[in-house]
Design a protein around this motif. Structure first.
Motif, PDB file in Angstrom:
ATOM      1  N   PRO A 176      62.934 197.468 -73.624  1.00  0.00           N
ATOM      2  CA  PRO A 176      64.338 197.114 -73.381  1.00  0.00           C
ATOM      3  C   PRO A 176      64.524 195.620 -73.132  1.00  0.00           C
ATOM      4  O   PRO A 176      65.530 195.043 -73.519  1.00  0.00           O
ATOM      5  N   LEU A 177      63.513 195.000 -72.509  1.00  0.00           N
ATOM      6  CA  LEU A 177      63.632 193.575 -72.194  1.00  0.00           C
ATOM      7  C   LEU A 177      63.459 192.704 -73.441  1.00  0.00           C
ATOM      8  O   LEU A 177      63.788 191.526 -73.429  1.00  0.00           O
ATOM      9  N   ILE A 179      64.962 193.191 -76.275  1.00  0.00           N
ATOM     10  CA  ILE A 179      66.112 193.284 -77.176  1.00  0.00           C
ATOM     11  C   ILE A 179      66.823 191.945 -77.449  1.00  0.00           C
ATOM     12  O   ILE A 179      67.089 191.631 -78.609  1.00  0.00           O
ATOM     13  N   PRO A 180      67.098 191.119 -76.407  1.00  0.00           N
ATOM     14  CA  PRO A 180      67.759 189.842 -76.731  1.00  0.00           C
ATOM     15  C   PRO A 180      66.950 188.989 -77.711  1.00  0.00           C
ATOM     16  O   PRO A 180      67.521 188.400 -78.638  1.00  0.00           O
ATOM     17  N   ILE A 183      67.379 190.367 -81.160  1.00  0.00           N
ATOM     18  CA  ILE A 183      68.709 190.105 -81.722  1.00  0.00           C
ATOM     19  C   ILE A 183      68.779 188.686 -82.289  1.00  0.00           C
ATOM     20  O   ILE A 183      69.202 188.478 -83.436  1.00  0.00           O
ATOM     21  N   PHE A 184      68.337 187.707 -81.505  1.00  0.00           N
ATOM     22  CA  PHE A 184      68.482 186.330 -81.976  1.00  0.00           C
ATOM     23  C   PHE A 184      67.411 185.956 -82.991  1.00  0.00           C
ATOM     24  O   PHE A 184      67.653 185.136 -83.871  1.00  0.00           O
ATOM     25  N   LEU A 208      65.895 181.119 -74.290  1.00  0.00           N
ATOM     26  CA  LEU A 208      65.261 182.327 -73.743  1.00  0.00           C
ATOM     27  C   LEU A 208      63.815 182.032 -73.347  1.00  0.00           C
ATOM     28  O   LEU A 208      63.334 182.459 -72.300  1.00  0.00           O
ATOM     29  N   LEU A 211      63.725 179.984 -70.162  1.00  0.00           N
ATOM     30  CA  LEU A 211      63.996 180.843 -69.003  1.00  0.00           C
ATOM     31  C   LEU A 211      62.769 181.686 -68.661  1.00  0.00           C
ATOM     32  O   LEU A 211      62.371 181.807 -67.499  1.00  0.00           O
ATOM     33  N   LEU A 215      60.597 181.725 -65.147  1.00  0.00           N
ATOM     34  CA  LEU A 215      60.620 182.860 -64.225  1.00  0.00           C
ATOM     35  C   LEU A 215      59.429 183.801 -64.366  1.00  0.00           C
ATOM     36  O   LEU A 215      58.921 184.320 -63.381  1.00  0.00           O
TER      37      LEU A 215
ATOM     38  N   ILE C 134      70.614 200.833 -73.341  1.00  0.00           N
ATOM     39  CA  ILE C 134      69.494 199.987 -72.896  1.00  0.00           C
ATOM     40  C   ILE C 134      69.349 200.084 -71.377  1.00  0.00           C
ATOM     41  O   ILE C 134      68.237 200.164 -70.849  1.00  0.00           O
ATOM     42  N   ILE C 168      67.811 190.262 -63.915  1.00  0.00           N
ATOM     43  CA  ILE C 168      67.971 188.950 -64.555  1.00  0.00           C
ATOM     44  C   ILE C 168      68.267 189.146 -66.040  1.00  0.00           C
ATOM     45  O   ILE C 168      69.031 188.399 -66.647  1.00  0.00           O
ATOM     46  N   ASN C 169      67.671 190.198 -66.613  1.00  0.00           N
ATOM     47  CA  ASN C 169      67.843 190.429 -68.046  1.00  0.00           C
ATOM     48  C   ASN C 169      69.146 191.117 -68.415  1.00  0.00           C
ATOM     49  O   ASN C 169      69.594 190.990 -69.553  1.00  0.00           O
ATOM     50  N   ILE C 172      71.774 188.887 -69.881  1.00  0.00           N
ATOM     51  CA  ILE C 172      71.303 188.370 -71.167  1.00  0.00           C
ATOM     52  C   ILE C 172      71.426 189.458 -72.230  1.00  0.00           C
ATOM     53  O   ILE C 172      71.919 189.226 -73.340  1.00  0.00           O
ATOM     54  N   ILE C 173      70.995 190.672 -71.875  1.00  0.00           N
ATOM     55  CA  ILE C 173      71.081 191.783 -72.820  1.00  0.00           C
ATOM     56  C   ILE C 173      72.538 192.036 -73.185  1.00  0.00           C
ATOM     57  O   ILE C 173      72.892 192.181 -74.352  1.00  0.00           O
ATOM     58  N   SER C 176      73.892 189.275 -75.446  1.00  0.00           N
ATOM     59  CA  SER C 176      73.322 189.274 -76.795  1.00  0.00           C
ATOM     60  C   SER C 176      73.790 190.491 -77.583  1.00  0.00           C
ATOM     61  O   SER C 176      74.051 190.388 -78.781  1.00  0.00           O
ATOM     62  N   VAL C 177      73.960 191.640 -76.887  1.00  0.00           N
ATOM     63  CA  VAL C 177      74.459 192.821 -77.593  1.00  0.00           C
ATOM     64  C   VAL C 177      75.911 192.608 -78.036  1.00  0.00           C
ATOM     65  O   VAL C 177      76.283 192.949 -79.155  1.00  0.00           O
ATOM     66  N   TRP C 179      77.324 189.808 -78.733  1.00  0.00           N
ATOM     67  CA  TRP C 179      77.288 188.851 -79.841  1.00  0.00           C
ATOM     68  C   TRP C 179      76.847 189.542 -81.126  1.00  0.00           C
ATOM     69  O   TRP C 179      77.454 189.374 -82.183  1.00  0.00           O
ATOM     70  N   TRP C 180      75.802 190.367 -80.998  1.00  0.00           N
ATOM     71  CA  TRP C 180      75.291 191.110 -82.148  1.00  0.00           C
ATOM     72  C   TRP C 180      76.365 192.026 -82.720  1.00  0.00           C
ATOM     73  O   TRP C 180      76.538 192.148 -83.928  1.00  0.00           O
TER      74      TRP C 180
END
Lengths: 230, 84, 246
Positions: A176-177, A179-180, A183-184, A208, A211, A215, C134, C168-169, C172-173, C176-177, C179-180
């Motif tokens: 799940p982490l 996914i961003p 996507i990009f 990304l 970041l 972290l 998600i 934190i994610n 971001i998720i 981005s979703v 945007w997608w």
């Protein structure tokens, strides 16, 4: 009192060198994700259709998903052998910050999985008739993206290294982490195919990564402590 | 009132299946959650009570040996008294 | 502040104070949910485009809000547990996770059902539904990780770290979703995307949201009390309490 300033750099260099040597001795483990990547890409035309037009339209996503899964496959062994032979405990006892040493290990992991995957992807792109003009972007986006994937994945690997059957759990935690980045990353390749600007996508992938670089080492260090100290 | 009759209310303007399914599943799930929480609490209270009873019984049977380590002696005696 | 944190360290204090707070929140939850249900189902006007299927919003949106808030609360509890070693914070995080997953499921289910009259299909890769899916996986990961450790303390700390990484994610998720989604489905209509709601549509929604939050607080207090009983069963005060409540 330990060596004040040089100590950290020496320790990082030593970790890098040691991990590189160890990984290069087990060539199978380095090659496995690459073979897996090629195999998965072979499955898609067989499972879907050999039609070049159809394949070209889904190639960016396929290549990215397959590379992501190949990177995931290699994560389980990231800390495993060090955990089994006790050298991870030594790392914890070292006077240098664990976050920095963990980062060195992740760097080696990326160098031997992420980077080869990125370099191999254009070759598989040809087989999926990926449109011309997007090959460089594919490799670049994968090189940038897999670095984030290695960093995020290392958190999951550190959390599950002490568990007997951590493999499946690791993918549940990490995917799940991812996914961003997916996507990009796939978006960048798609944008290159359509002739749109790719700078924004790559910039976000870079953000990304920045970041994650800031972290993830702390989370990796905390997770390793949890896994080792029971 | 958005509906003029009870039948119309249940029919939801032809969307009855969707509206009632969404609300029904939500309500059912929330009720199950509450029921489970009550069940859990009752069960745990029973476990604690049973354990207390068992330990008291043990203490009554052999007052000098069967005390758990963290228990001071005088409190064990108080328990014996309390139980009797 | 410090006195408060020190008090929080004691499960006994939490057990006592939550006994007083709990009924308040149950009453609030029951009243708000009843009023919101009657208002939302029977009195709010139907949407001019979606008709009565729009009433699904009154369970979908509160559940989606709660699903996200619970994950954030879980991560905050995890942080409090890691920094101050407050056991109660970890107990709260433990009992929150299944409720959060349940609320995510409610949001997904009601969204899917809503999709049938709106899009003519049970599933659309809509931005909100995708992020909810998600989020469900993130919840399942935290719950599974906690359960995978044989030592409770390791499981707690691992789950705390994962919850913090997840929180934190989440933004971001989400971005981005979104945007997608706009990139791939520019013309599609999002189920709750429009602001064309009138006041008598908003009011029941607000009441339902407050009701869901009260329900969450009441249930968390109740289950944390159970969790205290479970973990502190060896403590003297727990046994005395059990004898009292005969």
């Amino acid at each position: 009192m330990h060596a004040p300033q040089g100590g950290l750099m020496v320790a990082i260099k030593a970790t890098l060198k040691r991990d590189l040597t160890l990984m290069l001795r087990r060539r199978g483990e380095v090659l496995n994700p690459l073979v897996f990547f090629a195999l998965v890409i072979t499955l898609f035309p067989i499972g879907i259709s050999p039609d070049p037009e159809l394949l070209a339209s889904i190639a960016p996503g396929l290549l990215w998903v397959a590379a992501l899964l190949a990177a995931l496959l290699s994560l389980d062994s990231l800390f495993r052998s060090d955990y089994d032979d006790g050298s991870l405990e030594q790392l914890l006892l070292a006077p240098q910050p664990l976050a920095a040493l963990g980062l060195a290990k992740v760097a080696v992991h990326w160098l031997l999985t992420g980077l080869p995957l990125a370099l191999m992807a254009p070759l598989l792109g040809i087989m999926l008739s990926l449109p011309a003009g997007s090959y460089a972007v594919l490799a670049l986006s994968l090189a940038l993206g897999t670095a984030s994937l290695s960093l995020i994945g290392a958190i999951g690997a550190a959390l599950t290294v002490g568990l007997a059957r951590g493999g499946v759990l690791l993918s549940l935690l990490v995917l799940p982490l991812y996914i961003p980045v997916l996507i990009f990353g796939a978006g960048a390749v798609q944008a290159a195919i359509f002739g749109e600007g790719i700078a924004a996508h790559l910039a976000i992938l870079g953000a990304l990564l920045a970041l994650a670089l800031m972290l993830a080492p702390w989370a990796i260090a905390a997770s390793l402590r949890i896994s080792i100290n029971g | 009132m958005a509906f003029s009759s009870l039948n119309e209310f249940f029919a939801m303007g032809g969307h009855a299946v969707y509206v009632w399914a969404a609300w029904g599943v939500t309500a059912l799930l929330m009720l199950v959650i509450v029921w489970h929480a009550r069940q859990e609490r009752r069960q745990l209270l029973n476990v604690v009570k049973r354990r207390a009873r068992r330990e008291n019984a043990q203490r009554n049977a052999q007052p000098s040996h069967a005390q758990p380590l963290q228990e001071p002696v005088n409190s064990a005696q108080k328990d014996v008294h309390h139980d009797a | 502040m410090w006195a408060f944190i020190n008090k929080l360290r004691s499960p006994k204090w939490f057990y006592a104070i939550s006994a007083k707070l709990q009924p308040l929140f149950w009453v609030a939850a029951t009243l708000l949910l009843l009023v919101g249900t009657v208002w939302g189902l029977a009195f709010a006007p139907a949407d001019y485009q979606q008709g009565n299927s729009f009433r699904i919003i009154y369970v979908h949106v509160p559940a989606a809000f709660l699903a996200q808030s619970i994950f954030v609360s879980m991560a905050v509890s995890g942080l409090v547990f890691m920094v101050w070693k407050i056991k109660v914070a970890d107990m709260v995080a433990t009992v929150m996770a299944p409720l959060g997953a349940a609320m995510t499921f409610v949001a997904l289910f009601s969204g899917a059902v809503w999709g049938v009259p709106t899009w003519g299909t049970w599933w659309m890769w809509d931005a909100r539904l995708t992020s909810m899916l998600i989020l469900l996986f993130l919840y399942l990961g935290v719950i599974a990780l906690r359960g995978a450790f044989s030592s409770r303390d390791s499981g707690s700390r691992a789950a705390s770290v994962l919850a913090m990484v997840g929180v934190i994610n989440i933004p971001i998720i989400k971005y981005s979703v979104d945007w997608w989604y706009t990139l791939h489905q520019p013309a599609t209509f999002t189920i709750t995307g429009r602001a064309a709601m009138t006041m008598d549509m908003w009011a029941p929604l607000l009441i339902m949201v407050l009701g869901f939050y009260s329900f969450f607080i009441a249930l968390t207090l109740m289950r944390t009390r159970s969790e205290i009983l479970r973990r502190e069963a060896n403590k003297r005060w727990v046994r005395e309490l059990a004898e009292e409540t005969n």
